[in-house]
Design a protein around this motif. Structure first.
Motif, PDB file in Angstrom:
ATOM      1  N   GLY A 113      -5.816   6.997 -11.214  1.00 32.71           N
ATOM      2  CA  GLY A 113      -5.543   8.338 -10.740  1.00 32.71           C
ATOM      3  C   GLY A 113      -6.689   8.946  -9.961  1.00 32.71           C
ATOM      4  N   GLN A 155       2.304   1.903  -3.200  1.00 35.64           N
ATOM      5  CA  GLN A 155       1.346   2.321  -4.222  1.00 35.64           C
ATOM      6  C   GLN A 155       0.649   3.618  -3.853  1.00 35.64           C
ATOM      7  OE1 GLN A 155      -0.245  -0.268  -6.914  1.00 35.64           O
ATOM      8  NE2 GLN A 155      -0.488  -1.935  -5.460  1.00 35.64           N
ATOM      9  N   ASP A 156       1.396   4.545  -3.271  1.00 33.75           N
ATOM     10  CA  ASP A 156       0.875   5.889  -2.988  1.00 33.75           C
ATOM     11  C   ASP A 156      -0.274   5.884  -2.020  1.00 33.75           C
ATOM     12  OD1 ASP A 156       2.708   6.917  -4.602  1.00 33.75           O
ATOM     13  OD2 ASP A 156       1.386   7.256  -6.318  1.00 33.75           O
ATOM     14  N   ALA A 157      -0.329   4.894  -1.116  1.00 35.52           N
ATOM     15  CA  ALA A 157      -1.403   4.896  -0.127  1.00 35.52           C
ATOM     16  C   ALA A 157      -0.806   4.743   1.254  1.00 35.52           C
ATOM     17  CB  ALA A 157      -2.391   3.772  -0.416  1.00 35.52           C
ATOM     18  N   GLN A 167      -8.978   4.150  -2.757  1.00 35.68           N
ATOM     19  CA  GLN A 167      -8.396   4.099  -1.413  1.00 35.68           C
ATOM     20  C   GLN A 167      -9.459   4.299  -0.348  1.00 35.68           C
ATOM     21  OE1 GLN A 167      -4.959   6.465  -0.829  1.00 35.68           O
ATOM     22  NE2 GLN A 167      -3.931   5.685  -2.658  1.00 35.68           N
ATOM     23  N   ARG A 171      -4.510   3.690  -8.055  1.00 33.73           N
ATOM     24  CA  ARG A 171      -3.280   4.251  -8.614  1.00 33.73           C
ATOM     25  C   ARG A 171      -3.339   4.270 -10.138  1.00 33.73           C
ATOM     26  NH1 ARG A 171       2.275   1.159  -8.276  1.00 33.73           N
ATOM     27  NH2 ARG A 171       3.758   2.791  -8.888  1.00 33.73           N
ATOM     28  N   GLY A 203      -1.272   7.737 -11.779  1.00 32.57           N
ATOM     29  CA  GLY A 203      -0.626   8.311 -10.613  1.00 32.57           C
ATOM     30  C   GLY A 203      -1.560   9.226  -9.860  1.00 32.57           C
ATOM     31  N   LEU A 204      -1.233   9.443  -8.612  1.00 29.51           N
ATOM     32  CA  LEU A 204      -2.128  10.194  -7.751  1.00 29.51           C
ATOM     33  C   LEU A 204      -1.623  11.596  -7.469  1.00 29.51           C
ATOM     34  CD1 LEU A 204      -2.893   7.295  -5.295  1.00 29.51           C
ATOM     35  CD2 LEU A 204      -4.462   8.293  -6.937  1.00 29.51           C
ATOM     36  N   VAL A 225      -0.272   3.764 -15.566  1.00 27.70           N
ATOM     37  CA  VAL A 225      -0.332   4.350 -14.235  1.00 27.70           C
ATOM     38  C   VAL A 225      -0.559   5.841 -14.386  1.00 27.70           C
ATOM     39  CG1 VAL A 225       0.862   4.702 -12.069  1.00 27.70           C
ATOM     40  CG2 VAL A 225       1.255   2.621 -13.374  1.00 27.70           C
ATOM     41  N   TYR A 268       0.834  -1.201   0.000  1.00 26.35           N
ATOM     42  CA  TYR A 268       0.000   0.000   0.000  1.00 26.35           C
ATOM     43  C   TYR A 268       0.865   1.245   0.000  1.00 26.35           C
ATOM     44  CZ  TYR A 268      -3.833  -3.110   1.371  1.00 26.35           C
ATOM     45  OH  TYR A 268      -4.752  -4.098   1.415  1.00 26.35           O
ATOM     46  N   THR A 320      -4.560  -0.728  -6.020  1.00 25.35           N
ATOM     47  CA  THR A 320      -3.871  -0.763  -7.305  1.00 25.35           C
ATOM     48  C   THR A 320      -4.646  -0.008  -8.377  1.00 25.35           C
ATOM     49  OG1 THR A 320      -3.055  -2.937  -6.675  1.00 25.35           O
ATOM     50  CG2 THR A 320      -2.814  -2.290  -8.979  1.00 25.35           C
ATOM     51  N   ASN A 332      -1.023  12.501   0.519  1.00 28.77           N
ATOM     52  CA  ASN A 332      -2.105  11.508   0.485  1.00 28.77           C
ATOM     53  C   ASN A 332      -3.143  11.699   1.572  1.00 28.77           C
ATOM     54  OD1 ASN A 332      -2.811   8.510   1.716  1.00 28.77           O
ATOM     55  ND2 ASN A 332      -3.100   8.696  -0.504  1.00 28.77           N
TER      56      ASN A 332
END
Lengths: 290, 99, 635
Positions: free
Chosen positions: B53, A69-71, B58, B50, A142-143, A140, A66, B47, A152
């Motif tokens: 975007g 994966q940017d979380a 989440q 991500r 991306g965030l 991806v 997590y 996943t 985040n």
């Protein structure tokens, strides 16, 4: 055709976004097998406590995933709430129920294991193939864009308290309900005054055939589990000491000590038998320590 | 290395959890297997969040965790009370509701 | 048929004619035992009041130019295109019947007070009698076929109740059922006729049907005529539905007199006379009426010769006499008046004969076997005289009622002038001879000869409450024919209904006809004297008799024919249907249920109670779904 068909143009637009970074690749190929191992270990350990520990391993790996994966928020929650709180709860209950009520090796339902294996492999193959087909070239995005500069956690919080506010509030009600439900289920209602005093209990015990406690596994037993029956003076297990519902395990005995020096430390006697000590290791040091 | 691998890993974990539900008899272990399945789904959500975007994945995973927590609490309480009356935590022993 | 003007004055109260006995019936049947003491008086009072009202209305209506009045009551059925109004039609025909029903009915009510004096169910009896009178009045007064049908079923019900009045006797209960069921057969015909009218004409009122009858196709008219004839046959005990009437004698004798001799059984004649505009258009149906009448009058007369039960002989006589009436109304305009005149006089003398028979039975302790009578003339003189007058009237003794009315029918038959006229006239004359034979036999067996009573019988004359009605009816038997033919001709009175009476063209001189008929009747009397009066009467019927006698004793095997043609096949059909129902339908249903039950219990084995088995099923389902999705998207 596939539900994710809309994503393919993105992937085509920027091929670089499909491929992930090298560090992540390494982390995945290290932690992925670990997570898998944890899952398999959980399923295959006969001891429930071991299962729980294996599961902790998997969950920690997932937590790391997590974070990668940017979380980071979810990763933290995973570690704290899941691995910490929930798994501890599991262990509590395990200990309450008795950790030795392990499953027997014999499967009672005919064909259950074979069917489960076949179906499991089939399911994994089908879903894996489906995912692979559907997400081939999944890019991806991306965030960074949605998270902005705050990162985040503020972004997730903003979403939670705006768009998902109602769901969030309902969740609180759910948690309260769960807490009350657990209390109700776990609570045992006793008639006032029905609790027997120590005196009454001991009187009742002396009215039975066996006023003493059940025989324990013995002084030299290497396990204090209820699965380990007591031994009679001639070395046979005592039927009286068999616990209900548990297959009696052969009792591993420590060799009988020939002298005091051989005993070593009391703590050590619960651990493994140290041959060196038996053979007359640094007894003196032990003596000194005392 | 692409995101697909995460998803495949999640699928495999999910399957292992499901198989565990099928083969294990200790209700607590069965519960653990269910938790594993929920976790694998969370991995998928993260996943995809991500990949697309958006943060909604989440948030959804967060809610899954909350619900899982509530479920575990109630489920373990049920196991406890069953154990108190039947002295057994095996799911096979609770089989009176049948033909 | 003249248009009836809306009723004014007394005629507007015609509904009271029906309401009075109906109210009497309601009070008697609902009040229970507390009405036991005065119930019979109320029963008589309502019918007497209806009679007085009927006389007043008759006088009132006679003064009107068209001698008819229509009484609108209320809308009975109004659905879609069917609009049935309940109304009464007061015209000469219905008034003739009203006077007969209430007049003879009153006398029989009074007679019943004495006859049923010792019966615990006397109040119930009078309730039923009042119900019958009300229904019969509705039958003749109704202004539409539906109203007629309501009354028709009402008299059928009353007849059933009264035949089975002594319902503890199996014979009575069986006879009542027989009468009811055979009446149903006829009623189906009437009901179908009403359906046809509604389907073809959209109306069931007399006015509407008869007004547009010429618009109907010939086939429809013939069908209507035959269906109405079937209804009439059922109610009037005509061939082929005649066999219920003799059995109906199981009821109390006043019932036999009122319902099964004077009034209800003549409803068929009324129906055919009322439906004259239909029969006028269809010679086929009219010929059928003629055939039925002629056949039945012979059947009745032949069977009447052979029975030993006094009431059954009279019943067969009734069958035969109604055959005469059918013959008359079947002849068309020349016969309507003659037939109805015979109906009215027959009402008098047959009611008198039945009351006389009841009086004899009363004297003899309910004995009905004539072989056990004999020599009663001196023991019950009043009964003997009144009965004798009725007897003379029936056989057509000159210048008594039967002489006028029966001869008129025979004349009308002969006046057809063709071969059929001669045949029908011959049959009627032969019937008159047979009538004279069996009635003389009845008289000789009952009143003449030696006493053949059983030892415990002490014959005595009936009380005045019974003899006075008999005397009045005897007077009617003597005088009614002369009055209806000569003094106040019924044909003229009925002119608004049937049109101007045609001046008959006599083929054979009336005097000659009268002489022949009288001679034949005398021959019958002499034959009866030779066969019965001269000889010793055996106490039991001789077993060795000719086939003709045996056939007559069995009523020409009508019951046998009915049983073998209808009852047995009906029973076979019922048994077959029961078998099909039990084995086929029930078997299919039960088998299906058993199949479902068995497969369910087998499928239920899948519910092992093990959660893991269910989870396996879920995972299997998930695999199938995933495979299907993959197959679809890949394909």
């Amino acid at each position: 055709m596939t539900p994710l068909a809309g994503l393919t143009p993105l992937a085509a637009a920027a091929d670089t976004s499909v491929r992930l970074g090298g560090g992540e690749t390494v982390a995945f190929w290290v932690l992925g097998p670990v997570a898998l191992a944890g899952a398999l270990g959980m399923v295959f350990s006969r001891n429930a406590v071991h299962s729980a520990l294996w599961l902790v391993l998997t969950m920690l790996s997932l937590g790391v995933f997590y974070v990668i994966q940017d979380a980071p928020f979810l990763g933290a929650v995973q570690v704290i709430v899941y691995t910490g709180a929930i798994m501890i709860l599991f262990l509590f209950v395990l200990m309450l129920v008795g950790r030795d009520s392990s499953d027997s090796v014999v499967e009672s339902l005919r064909g259950q294991r074979v069917a489960a294996t076949v179906l499991g492999v089939g399911f994994a193959a089908l879903v894996g193939a489906g995912i692979a087909r559907a997400t081939e070239g999944l890019g991806v995005v991306g965030l960074e864009e949605v998270q902005g500069q705050n990162g985040n956690i503020p972004a997730v919080a903003e979403l939670l308290f705006t768009r998902y506010l109602l769901a969030f509030e309902v969740t609180s009600a759910l948690l309260i309900t769960a807490a009350v439900g657990a209390m109700v289920l776990a609570h045992v209602e006793r008639e006032p005054g029905s609790r027997r005093t120590q005196k009454e209990l001991s009187k009742a015990r002396f009215l039975t055939e066996r006023p003493s406690t059940l025989p324990g596994p013995g002084v030299y037993a290497r396990a204090n589990s209820v699965a380990a029956p007591a031994l009679l003076p001639d070395g046979r297990p005592s039927v009286d000491s068999f616990a209900t519902g548990i297959e009696p395990q052969p009792v591993e005995q420590m060799p009988r000590p020939t002298g005091r020096a051989q005993l070593g430390q009391p703590d050590a006697s619960l651990g493994t038998l140290d041959p060196e000590r038996v053979d007359g290791g640094p007894v003196d040091q032990a003596e000194d320590r005392r | 290395m692409t995101l697909t691998w995460y998803l495949v890993l999640a699928a495999i974990l999910f399957t292992i959890g499901a198989a565990g539900v099928l083969v294990r008899r200790n209700a607590i272990v069965v519960f653990m297997c269910v938790e594993l399945m929920l976790n694998s789904v969370n991995l998928t959500l993260v996943t995809f969040a991500r990949a697309t975007g958006t943060l909604d994945g989440q948030v959804m995973a967060f809610f899954v965790m909350v619900v899982a927590a509530a479920e575990v609490v109630v489920g373990l309480a049920i196991i406890m009370s069953i154990y108190r009356t039947r002295r057994s935590a095996s799911v096979d022993d609770a089989n009176l509701l049948k033909y | 048929m003249a248009e009836a003007a809306p009723a004014e004055g007394l005629a507007a109260a015609a509904w009271l004619l029906i309401a009075l006995p109906m109210a009497g019936a309601a009070v008697l049947l609902l009040a229970g035992r507390r009405a036991d003491r005065w119930g019979h008086l109320l029963g008589c009072a309502t019918v007497l009041a209806a009679f007085l009202l009927g006389v007043l209305i008759t006088v009132d209506v006679a003064g009107l130019p068209e001698r008819s009045a229509a009484v609108e009551l209320f809308t009975f059925i109004a659905t879609g295109s069917l609009d049935v109004r309940a109304g009464l039609l007061v015209d000469p025909l219905s008034l003739a019947f009203v006077l007969l029903i209430t007049g003879v009915g009153s006398l029989i009510h009074v007679y019943s007070v004495g006859y049923m004096a010792h019966d615990p169910g006397r109040r119930r009896f009078f309730g039923y009698l009042n119900l019958f009178v009300a229904a019969m009045l509705l039958l003749v007064l109704g202004d539409s076929f539906v109203a007629l049908y309501v009354g028709w079923e009402g008299v059928g019900l009353a007849s059933y109740l009264l035949i089975a009045f002594w319902y503890r006797r199996p014979a009575a209960a069986t006879a009542a059922k027989k009468a009811f069921i055979m009446n149903r057969v006829g009623d189906v015909g009437l009901a179908l006729a009403i359906f046809v009218m509604f389907a073809q004409l959209g109306t069931t009122s007399f006015e509407g049907v008869f007004g547009s009858v010429e618009a109907l196709a010939g086939g429809t008219l013939t069908a209507l005529g035959l269906l109405l004839l079937l209804g009439a046959c059922g109610k009037s005990g005509q061939f082929p539905l005649q066999s219920w009437l003799p059995d109906a004698m199981e009821g109390p004798t006043p019932v036999s007199a009122l319902i099964h001799a004077a009034t209800m059984v003549t409803a068929g004649v009324y129906l055919i006379a009322r439906a004259a505009p239909i029969y006028d258009q269809t010679p086929t149906a009219r010929a059928a009426v003629l055939a039925v009448g002629a056949l039945t009058l012979m059947i009745g007369a032949i069977a009447g010769c052979a029975y030993d039960d006094i009431k059954k002989v009279l019943a067969w006589s009734t069958v035969s006499q109604i055959g005469y009436m059918f013959l008359a109304v079947g002849l068309g305009p020349v016969g309507y008046a003659a037939g109805l005149a015979h109906l009215l006089t027959h009402g008098f003398f047959k009611a008198g004969l039945f009351l006389g028979a009841g009086s004899v039975m009363h004297a003899m302790g309910d004995q009905v076997d004539m072989r056990r009578f004999g020599g009663l003339a001196r023991k019950v003189p009043i009964t003997f005289v009144t009965f004798g007058l009725g007897y003379l009237a029936l056989i057509g003794f000159p210048f008594l009622s039967g002489y006028f009315t029966k001869d008129a029918i025979i004349e009308a038959a002969l006046d057809r002038g063709d071969t059929w006229g001669l045949v029908l006239g011959g049959v009627a004359i032969l019937g008159a001879g047979l009538t004279a034979f069996y009635m003389t036999r009845l008289m000789l067996l009952t009143f003449a000869g030696k006493a053949r009573w059983t030892d415990d019988q002490h014959p005595h004359e009936s009380p005045p409450v019974m003899t006075v009605p008999m005397i009045l009816l005897a007077v009617g038997s003597v005088g009614a024919g002369f009055v209806l033919v000569s003094v106040a001709p019924l044909a003229d009175w009925l002119e608004p209904v049937f049109g101007e009476p045609a001046e008959p063209e006599h083929v054979i001189a009336p005097a000659l006809v009268a002489a022949v008929v009288t001679a034949v009747a005398a021959a019958g009397v002499v034959a009866a004297w030779l066969f019965v009066g001269r000889r010793e009467v055996p106490l039991t019927a001789p077993a060795r008799v000719s086939p003709v006698t045996r056939a007559a004793r069995n009523a020409l095997y009508a019951d046998t024919v009915n049983e073998s043609l209808f009852m047995r096949p009906g029973q076979w059909l019922t048994r077959a249907l029961v078998w099909v129902d039990n084995r086929g339908v029930d078997g299919a249903v039960n088998g299906l249920a058993a199949a479902f039950g068995g497969s369910s219990s087998r499928l239920g084995r899948a519910q092992t109670g093990f959660v893991r088995t269910y989870a396996l099923g879920m995972l299997g389902g998930a695999v199938v779904v995933a495979g299907a999705l993959l197959a679809v998207t890949a394909g």
